[in-house]
Design a protein around this motif. Structure first.
Motif, PDB file in Angstrom:
ATOM      1  N   ARG A 149      -5.992   4.758   2.293  1.00  0.00           N
ATOM      2  CA  ARG A 149      -7.113   4.469   1.399  1.00  0.00           C
ATOM      3  C   ARG A 149      -6.896   3.146   0.673  1.00  0.00           C
ATOM      4  O   ARG A 149      -7.840   2.374   0.459  1.00  0.00           O
ATOM      5  CB  ARG A 149      -7.316   5.601   0.400  1.00  0.00           C
ATOM      6  N   GLY A 150      -5.658   2.876   0.307  1.00  0.00           N
ATOM      7  CA  GLY A 150      -5.350   1.592  -0.330  1.00  0.00           C
ATOM      8  C   GLY A 150      -5.685   0.423   0.570  1.00  0.00           C
ATOM      9  O   GLY A 150      -6.233  -0.586   0.118  1.00  0.00           O
TER      10      GLY A 150
ATOM     11  N   ALA B 161       1.300   3.965  -2.986  1.00  0.00           N
ATOM     12  CA  ALA B 161       1.080   5.396  -2.762  1.00  0.00           C
ATOM     13  C   ALA B 161       2.222   6.207  -3.356  1.00  0.00           C
ATOM     14  O   ALA B 161       2.009   7.297  -3.912  1.00  0.00           O
ATOM     15  CB  ALA B 161       0.949   5.682  -1.268  1.00  0.00           C
TER      16      ALA B 161
ATOM     17  N   ASP C  70       0.828  -1.215   0.000  1.00  0.00           N
ATOM     18  CA  ASP C  70       0.000   0.000   0.000  1.00  0.00           C
ATOM     19  C   ASP C  70       0.858   1.258   0.000  1.00  0.00           C
ATOM     20  O   ASP C  70       0.568   2.223  -0.721  1.00  0.00           O
ATOM     21  CB  ASP C  70      -0.945   0.004   1.196  1.00  0.00           C
TER      22      ASP C  70
ATOM     23  N   THR D  82       0.303  13.397   2.278  1.00  0.00           N
ATOM     24  CA  THR D  82      -0.232  12.941   0.998  1.00  0.00           C
ATOM     25  C   THR D  82      -0.102  11.426   0.862  1.00  0.00           C
ATOM     26  O   THR D  82      -1.076  10.728   0.522  1.00  0.00           O
ATOM     27  CB  THR D  82       0.513  13.633  -0.156  1.00  0.00           C
ATOM     28  N   LEU D  83       1.094  10.893   1.117  1.00  0.00           N
ATOM     29  CA  LEU D  83       1.312   9.454   0.989  1.00  0.00           C
ATOM     30  C   LEU D  83       0.528   8.680   2.045  1.00  0.00           C
ATOM     31  O   LEU D  83       0.016   7.583   1.778  1.00  0.00           O
ATOM     32  CB  LEU D  83       2.798   9.128   1.096  1.00  0.00           C
TER      33      LEU D  83
ATOM     34  N   CYS E 262       0.623   6.080  -7.253  1.00  0.00           N
ATOM     35  CA  CYS E 262      -0.073   7.377  -7.201  1.00  0.00           C
ATOM     36  C   CYS E 262       0.878   8.539  -7.492  1.00  0.00           C
ATOM     37  O   CYS E 262       0.436   9.626  -7.870  1.00  0.00           O
ATOM     38  CB  CYS E 262      -0.700   7.591  -5.830  1.00  0.00           C
TER      39      CYS E 262
ATOM     40  N   ALA F   9      -3.060   8.334   0.872  1.00  0.00           N
ATOM     41  CA  ALA F   9      -3.179   7.357  -0.212  1.00  0.00           C
ATOM     42  C   ALA F   9      -2.964   5.940   0.300  1.00  0.00           C
ATOM     43  O   ALA F   9      -3.699   5.016  -0.057  1.00  0.00           O
ATOM     44  CB  ALA F   9      -2.164   7.682  -1.309  1.00  0.00           C
ATOM     45  N   ARG F  10      -1.942   5.750   1.148  1.00  0.00           N
ATOM     46  CA  ARG F  10      -1.674   4.420   1.715  1.00  0.00           C
ATOM     47  C   ARG F  10      -2.871   3.894   2.491  1.00  0.00           C
ATOM     48  O   ARG F  10      -3.299   2.745   2.316  1.00  0.00           O
ATOM     49  CB  ARG F  10      -0.463   4.489   2.645  1.00  0.00           C
TER      50      ARG F  10
ATOM     51  N   TYR G 161       0.918  13.040  -8.382  1.00  0.00           N
ATOM     52  CA  TYR G 161       1.421  14.095  -7.508  1.00  0.00           C
ATOM     53  C   TYR G 161       2.482  14.932  -8.219  1.00  0.00           C
ATOM     54  O   TYR G 161       2.552  16.151  -8.034  1.00  0.00           O
ATOM     55  CB  TYR G 161       1.975  13.494  -6.214  1.00  0.00           C
TER      56      TYR G 161
END
Length: 280
Positions: A269-270, A176, A172, A262-263, A180, A266-267, A184
């Protein structure tokens, strides 16, 4: 620390002699296939199962359902949505024989689950590529249940940097960063252009300058033996323009803190999406 240009890893697939079966050929799997073909892979080696792809490159066998048999030694790339996997796992497992290796780009499905569903596969490798694989400048995260397979390595090499993860728990966060991350970077390019435009440059000119500045800097960093931080310091004279700008970015680690947030988002959410896929 020595750095590496991802293009150092690019090889030819002109001599590739194993059958390839792609189950699903959407944006990501399609980008991977396009790169393989650009790297010399013969279309006659490829079979695609995807009802939404009625035609691809001439020579590729495109089907709407699984074939009646899978040739011995086939490498199978599964690129369907995770929630579709239950519907094809049983029929696919029944067809696996003769040294078939399964590569999965299905987000959130761990190797253990894939192994349970596909016990006849001789090897299972979980992959997380990003879209720049289309030009051979991507990142492919991998996690294998066993030793690395040399032929799988040869197949992935044309895609860019292939990075094996020591733990599947890192997927994850790795996603990110590299999966992702291109979005960014695009946002940073846009922000640089917007900032320059706010300060007086025309929008179109600012956009061109920002895009080429980031492209050139990334290319230089990928080819340099110096770490990016050292490269930044090398062009920042004491009291000069660059140094004053870096002082703004570095104050209270504001840039690092922003990207950490930010990471993290995303992590996390993964992990939520992976849990939802497993519980579906």
């Amino acid at each position: 620390m020595a750095r590496r240009d991802v293009t150092d890893n690019i090889g030819s697939l002109a001599d590739w002699d194993r059958p390839l079966l792609l189950i699903g050929c959407g944006n990501m799997a399609g980008s991977i296939l396009a790169r393989w073909l650009d790297s010399g892979l013969s279309p006659e080696r490829v079979q695609v199962v995807d009802p939404a792809q009625p035609a691809l490159v001439p020579g590729i066998d495109v089907r709407t359902a699984l074939p009646e048999r899978i040739a011995p030694g086939t490498i199978v790339l599964v690129g369907i949505k995770p929630q579709q996997f239950d519907g094809i796992s049983g029929p696919l497992n029944a067809l696996l024989d003769g040294g078939a290796v399964v590569l999965s780009i299905m987000a959130g499905l761990p190797v253990g689950l894939l192994r349970k569903a596909l016990p006849r596969a001789v090897g299972i490798v979980r992959l997380m590529p990003n879209l720049p694989v289309r030009t051979g400048e991507g990142v492919v995260l991998t996690f294998s249940e066993g030793a690395e397979n040399a032929q799988v390595g040869q197949l992935l090499a044309p895609l860019g940097l292939v990075e094996a993860l020591a733990s599947e728990d890192d997927f994850d966060l790795g996603t990110a960063l590299s999966g992702c991350g291109p979005a960014y970077v695009y946002r940073v390019i846009d922000a640089l252009a917007a900032a320059a435009s706010r300060l007086g440059l025309g929008e179109a000119q600012a956009a061109r300058l920002a895009l080429q500045t980031v492209a050139g800097a990334a290319s230089a960093a990928s080819r340099s033996d110096s770490a990016p931080a050292a490269m930044a310091d090398a062009v920042a004279s004491p009291g000069g323009m660059t140094r004053l700008g870096l002082d703004v970015l570095d104050a209270d680690e504001r840039l690092v803190e922003l990207l950490t947030d930010t990471l993290r988002a995303a992590r996390d959410r993964g992990a939520e999406l992976a849990a939802a896929s497993l519980n579906a």
